[in-house]
Structure formats: C-alpha cells, structure tokens
Scaffold this motif. Structure first.
Motif, PDB file in Angstrom:
ATOM      1  N   VAL A   1      99.713 -18.367  23.840  1.00 29.58           N
ATOM      2  CA  VAL A   1     100.322 -17.524  22.798  1.00 29.58           C
ATOM      3  C   VAL A   1     101.817 -17.364  23.060  1.00 29.58           C
ATOM      4  O   VAL A   1     102.649 -17.526  22.157  1.00 29.58           O
ATOM      5  CB  VAL A   1      99.630 -16.148  22.744  1.00 29.58           C
ATOM      6  CG1 VAL A   1     100.439 -15.167  21.895  1.00 29.58           C
ATOM      7  CG2 VAL A   1      98.218 -16.279  22.187  1.00 29.58           C
TER       8      VAL A   1
ATOM      9  N   GLN B   1     104.752 -18.941  20.549  1.00 26.99           N
ATOM     10  CA  GLN B   1     105.713 -18.119  19.814  1.00 26.99           C
ATOM     11  C   GLN B   1     107.148 -18.422  20.257  1.00 26.99           C
ATOM     12  O   GLN B   1     108.061 -18.421  19.445  1.00 26.99           O
ATOM     13  CB  GLN B   1     105.387 -16.620  19.957  1.00 26.99           C
ATOM     14  CG  GLN B   1     105.453 -16.031  21.346  1.00 26.99           C
ATOM     15  CD  GLN B   1     106.860 -15.659  21.790  1.00 26.99           C
ATOM     16  OE1 GLN B   1     107.763 -15.496  20.973  1.00 26.99           O
ATOM     17  NE2 GLN B   1     107.049 -15.542  23.087  1.00 26.99           N
TER      18      GLN B   1
ATOM     19  N   ILE C   1     103.441 -20.002  14.939  1.00 26.71           N
ATOM     20  CA  ILE C   1     103.096 -18.575  14.969  1.00 26.71           C
ATOM     21  C   ILE C   1     101.706 -18.354  14.380  1.00 26.71           C
ATOM     22  O   ILE C   1     100.937 -17.510  14.875  1.00 26.71           O
ATOM     23  CB  ILE C   1     104.176 -17.747  14.245  1.00 26.71           C
ATOM     24  CG1 ILE C   1     105.465 -17.791  15.075  1.00 26.71           C
ATOM     25  CG2 ILE C   1     103.723 -16.302  14.054  1.00 26.71           C
ATOM     26  CD1 ILE C   1     106.608 -16.997  14.538  1.00 26.71           C
TER      27      ILE C   1
ATOM     28  N   ALA D   1      99.381 -19.219  17.187  1.00 27.92           N
ATOM     29  CA  ALA D   1      99.359 -18.157  18.194  1.00 27.92           C
ATOM     30  C   ALA D   1      98.544 -16.969  17.710  1.00 27.92           C
ATOM     31  O   ALA D   1      97.805 -16.338  18.480  1.00 27.92           O
ATOM     32  CB  ALA D   1     100.784 -17.726  18.524  1.00 27.92           C
ATOM     33  N   ASP D   2      98.642 -16.676  16.418  1.00 30.48           N
ATOM     34  CA  ASP D   2      97.891 -15.556  15.848  1.00 30.48           C
ATOM     35  C   ASP D   2      96.385 -15.792  15.942  1.00 30.48           C
ATOM     36  O   ASP D   2      95.609 -14.870  16.204  1.00 30.48           O
ATOM     37  CB  ASP D   2      98.317 -15.357  14.396  1.00 30.48           C
ATOM     38  CG  ASP D   2      97.764 -14.077  13.802  1.00 30.48           C
ATOM     39  OD1 ASP D   2      97.844 -13.030  14.476  1.00 30.48           O
ATOM     40  OD2 ASP D   2      97.252 -14.115  12.670  1.00 30.48           O
TER      41      ASP D   2
ATOM     42  N   LEU E   1      95.373 -15.028  19.584  1.00 28.62           N
ATOM     43  CA  LEU E   1      95.626 -13.696  20.128  1.00 28.62           C
ATOM     44  C   LEU E   1      94.347 -12.904  20.451  1.00 28.62           C
ATOM     45  O   LEU E   1      94.291 -12.244  21.502  1.00 28.62           O
ATOM     46  CB  LEU E   1      96.513 -12.909  19.162  1.00 28.62           C
ATOM     47  CG  LEU E   1      97.157 -11.638  19.711  1.00 28.62           C
ATOM     48  CD1 LEU E   1      97.982 -11.933  20.959  1.00 28.62           C
ATOM     49  CD2 LEU E   1      98.029 -10.989  18.642  1.00 28.62           C
TER      50      LEU E   1
ATOM     51  N   CYS F   1     102.380  -9.435  24.469  1.00 28.90           N
ATOM     52  CA  CYS F   1     101.690  -9.915  23.272  1.00 28.90           C
ATOM     53  C   CYS F   1     100.560  -8.987  22.843  1.00 28.90           C
ATOM     54  O   CYS F   1     100.176  -8.979  21.674  1.00 28.90           O
ATOM     55  CB  CYS F   1     101.174 -11.337  23.470  1.00 28.90           C
ATOM     56  SG  CYS F   1      99.950 -11.529  24.765  1.00 28.90           S
TER      57      CYS F   1
ATOM     58  N   LEU G   1     103.541 -10.742  16.936  1.00 26.82           N
ATOM     59  CA  LEU G   1     103.825 -12.056  16.354  1.00 26.82           C
ATOM     60  C   LEU G   1     104.637 -11.960  15.074  1.00 26.82           C
ATOM     61  O   LEU G   1     105.439 -12.850  14.775  1.00 26.82           O
ATOM     62  CB  LEU G   1     102.522 -12.822  16.124  1.00 26.82           C
ATOM     63  CG  LEU G   1     101.851 -13.303  17.417  1.00 26.82           C
ATOM     64  CD1 LEU G   1     100.482 -13.900  17.135  1.00 26.82           C
ATOM     65  CD2 LEU G   1     102.738 -14.326  18.140  1.00 26.82           C
TER      66      LEU G   1
ATOM     67  N   GLN H   1     108.185 -11.899  16.026  1.00 30.12           N
ATOM     68  CA  GLN H   1     108.718 -13.245  16.290  1.00 30.12           C
ATOM     69  C   GLN H   1     108.985 -13.995  14.985  1.00 30.12           C
ATOM     70  O   GLN H   1     110.020 -14.662  14.834  1.00 30.12           O
ATOM     71  CB  GLN H   1     107.740 -14.048  17.162  1.00 30.12           C
ATOM     72  CG  GLN H   1     107.151 -13.318  18.346  1.00 30.12           C
ATOM     73  CD  GLN H   1     108.172 -12.596  19.201  1.00 30.12           C
ATOM     74  OE1 GLN H   1     109.259 -13.105  19.457  1.00 30.12           O
ATOM     75  NE2 GLN H   1     107.816 -11.399  19.670  1.00 30.12           N
ATOM     76  N   ARG H   2     108.075 -13.859  14.048  1.00 34.41           N
ATOM     77  CA  ARG H   2     108.248 -14.559  12.769  1.00 34.41           C
ATOM     78  C   ARG H   2     109.487 -14.024  12.035  1.00 34.41           C
ATOM     79  O   ARG H   2     110.303 -14.800  11.513  1.00 34.41           O
ATOM     80  CB  ARG H   2     107.004 -14.394  11.885  1.00 34.41           C
ATOM     81  CG  ARG H   2     106.979 -15.378  10.700  1.00 34.41           C
ATOM     82  CD  ARG H   2     105.874 -15.025   9.713  1.00 34.41           C
ATOM     83  NE  ARG H   2     104.563 -15.006  10.288  1.00 34.41           N
ATOM     84  CZ  ARG H   2     103.737 -16.055  10.335  1.00 34.41           C
ATOM     85  NH1 ARG H   2     104.124 -17.217   9.850  1.00 34.41           N
ATOM     86  NH2 ARG H   2     102.529 -15.929  10.860  1.00 34.41           N
TER      87      ARG H   2
END
Length: 413
Positions: free
Chosen positions: A254, A258, A277, A280-281, A284, A297, A304, A307-308
């Motif tokens: 993750v 990201q 992303i 990664a989601d 998670l 995280c 996330l 980060q986006r």
C-alpha cells in the motif's frame, strides 16, 4: 505616519538605497547567520514593512534584522504583538542548527564502543516508545522531537554494537524505525540532505537485520525524499523495487503503490495515479500486521484520498483536488494539527487553481496560523506554492488579503 520611517532610516544607514537592495542584503545576511539557504525576504515584503502597516516579522527574521541593523523590530517601527519578549541574544537560531547537526553526528559515532551486556527486553522497551513518538510527531514541530529522538537512536546504536544474535537483529529493526522517523522529521523541517542521510541509515539497518518488510519500508522512505526533490523517475524506481518482493506484507505494498502514484504525478501520468491508488485502496483492508512502524495508512483518516488529492493538485486538476480536500478535511481530527495545516494549504492552492481565489484566501488564513505554530517547512513550501498560483490576483484586493494572511509565514521563511 504614511510610512515606516524608522525602518527606512535604518535601511539607509546600512547602505541599502532601495527596497530591492535591502531585501537582497537582509536575505544574504540571514542565510549566512542561520546557515539556511531557504531563508528569503522579497522586495515586496520589505516595501510593505516600510508602509503604514508593517505587521510583525517571524522570530527568525527578527533575529536577522537585529543582527543586520543592530535594532529589534519594535525599534524599527513594526507593530509589536501581545506577549513579545525581546531575546537576550541572537544565538538561538545558531544553537538550534548546532543541535540538529549533533543529532546527525550521533549516527556516525566511531567504534568499536566499550562492550556491555544487552538485555533482550530492551528491544521491546524501545519499540514501545515508538507509538508515543508518532503521536508527538502529529502535535509538535520537527525541531523539538529531533532533539528527543537523536539521543535515543545513539543509545540503540551503542547497544547494537554489543548485542549478539536475535537481540542484535531486534535492535537493528527498532533502530531502523527510529532512523526513519528522524529522517521524516528532517524532511518536514526542510532539510532534504539530512533526510536523505537518515533514509540511508534506515536502509542500512534494514539490510543488516535481513528484514524484507523493513527493507521495503526503507525504499519507500527514500522515495518520499525523491518526491520532495521532484524526481518522478527516482520515486517510481524505488517503489517498484519495494514491490518486487511478492512476500512483503500488504502494508508495504500500500505504501509503495501510493508513493509510486506521487512519482507518476510528477511524470504527468494521471492514468497511473488512479490505477495505483485504486489498487492500494483494494489492499488496505488486508493491512493487519502488528509491525510498529509505517502505520500512517491505517492511522490517518482518508489516507489514500489525501494522496490522490495531492497528486491531482500536482497535476493541475484544481476542481477535482479541491472537492477531495473538502471531503478529507471533514474527517481529519483537530489533534492532527500539522497534517491538517498541510492539507489546508494544498486545498487553498487547489481552490486558486480552480479560479476560486476568495475561497483560497479564507482557507489559507488557518493554514498560515498552523504553519507558524508548528514550524513545518513542508507547510511553508505548500503556502509558497499557493502564492505562485495566486499571482494573477496579486494586485487585486484578494491578492493583498492573501499577502497579509501569509505575512507571518513568508517573511523570512
């Protein structure tokens, strides 16, 4: 008075014939005094200082003004804030720099050191302290916490040199976590050279411990520094290296995905940002390990989407980034004050990019207050970015309102 004659007279006595010359002279003086190449004073700021509403300079700028002109701000026509106490001397900034350098020197202590018996329980002791340090990181500015962690790392390093077997490996693992946190604090303080040095210490300890999860964590840490350096290709390379090991825990995957998204945003690749992303989601919910490090995280609300939104802002997608920041800030707790300030600064920039300058100024006011309180260079950099995006309005009332809101941050930052 229609202008600040006290400062103007001091400028002329110093031989600075114009606001431009004064700003350049004070900036050069401050960079030498503080040993800080990022100390800046603009001609626009100096002209405002000589105007009828000069405001009050930051603490570091006050020290530089005194050293350059021989007078404190209250004697130079500035508006004295409540509670101002004149420093007894101007060595504080230099002492702070010395203290931070001493922390880095602790990682280079020559050996071998005197041998001693090392109790294995010390590994758990140092590990148990980490969560408190992570919480303190959210509440304090980086300078104070660096001074606390440095001696602890030095002790861990000393014990590592005497320990053997699993105790030694355990100390290497916990030492890597401490080094990673020190590296992050230097990064937040704006010293990327020291941050890169401590990321190297982290990676060395992880390799010596032969811990694949910690090695992946160290690679992502290095990628964070590369992100701040604007090196998108370097970020992608380091994150791909972290993802090469299929056995690393989901948390590392993750984190690497990201961070790789940040690299993709630096390379102007929106499709990869969303792909990474989104991936990664999906991972998670699988982050269930009990490792004491790298837990942002699952500890950070909306991690996330933060980060986006950051990547979208970097890509110039102002409206989309602004909408995401609104969602994120609704769930960020007040205790995470420094993170909140960074997010608000980025939100303000996104609002400006989407042609909403009044909203940008409103958001920036609180972000500037937090930046002054925490001393976060990361937040100051975000506010400098906001200033750049707001340049089309710099001569309009909203632009002057922004300059007033950011004055405590940008003067001598």
């Amino acid at each position: 008075m229609s202008r600040n004659d006290a400062l103007r007279s001091a400028r002329l006595r110093a031989g600075w014939r114009s606001a431009d010359a004064a700003a350049a002279g004070l900036q050069a003086h401050g960079q030498r005094l503080l040993d800080d190449p990022h100390f800046t004073v603009s001609a626009r700021t100096w002209r405002r200082w000589e105007g009828p509403r000069p405001g009050w300079p930051s603490e570091e700028t006050a020290l530089v003004l005194h050293d350059a002109l021989g007078r404190w701000p209250e004697d130079l026509g500035f508006t004295v804030p409540p509670g101002w106490i004149r420093p007894g001397h101007h060595e504080e900034a230099g002492l702070r720099v010395t203290r931070l350098l001493d922390v880095t020197a602790a990682a280079l202590a020559p050996g071998p050191l005197a041998p001693q018996q090392v109790d294995p329980a010390l590994v758990d002791y140092f590990q148990s302290q980490l969560e408190g340090h992570y919480r303190a990181d959210m509440l304090l500015g980086p300078h104070d916490l660096i001074g606390t962690l440095g001696p602890q790392y030095q002790l861990i390093d000393k014990l590592t040199r005497s320990a053997t077997g699993e105790t030694r490996r355990g100390l290497l693992r916990v030492g890597a976590a401490y080094a990673a946190l020190v590296g992050w604090l230097y990064q937040d303080a704006g010293d990327l050279s020291a941050a890169a040095f401590w990321r190297g210490i982290t990676q060395e300890a992880a390799l010596r411990a032969r811990d694949p999860h910690l090695i992946g964590y160290a690679l992502v840490n290095s990628a964070q520094v590369r992100t701040d350096l604007g090196d998108g290709a370097g970020v992608v390379d380091l994150c791909e290296a972290a993802l090469d090991d299929p056995g690393v825990v989901p948390k590392i995957r993750v984190m690497a995905m990201q961070q790789q998204a940040h690299g993709a945003s630096l390379l102007r690749d929106r499709a990869s940002v969303d792909r990474l992303i989104d991936g990664a989601d999906r991972l998670l919910p699988q982050v269930t390990d009990d490792l004491p490090w790298g837990n942002a995280c699952r500890r950070t609300p909306g991690y996330l989407e933060v980060q986006r939104a950051t990547c979208y802002g970097r890509l110039g997608l102002g409206a989309e980034a602004s909408a995401l920041w609104t969602q994120v800030l609704d769930v960020v707790p007040g205790t995470a004050r420094r993170d909140r300030g960074v997010y608000m600064a980025r939100h303000a920039t996104a609002a400006a990019a989407s042609q909403e300058p009044e909203q940008a100024v409103e958001i920036a006011r609180e972000a500037a207050t937090i930046a002054v309180e925490t001393g976060s260079a990361r937040m100051r950099r975000e506010l400098v970015t906001l200033e750049r995006v707001m340049r089309p309005w710099q001569d309009a009332p909203v632009g002057r309102a922004l300059a007033e809101a950011l004055a405590p941050v940008t003067e001598g930052s």
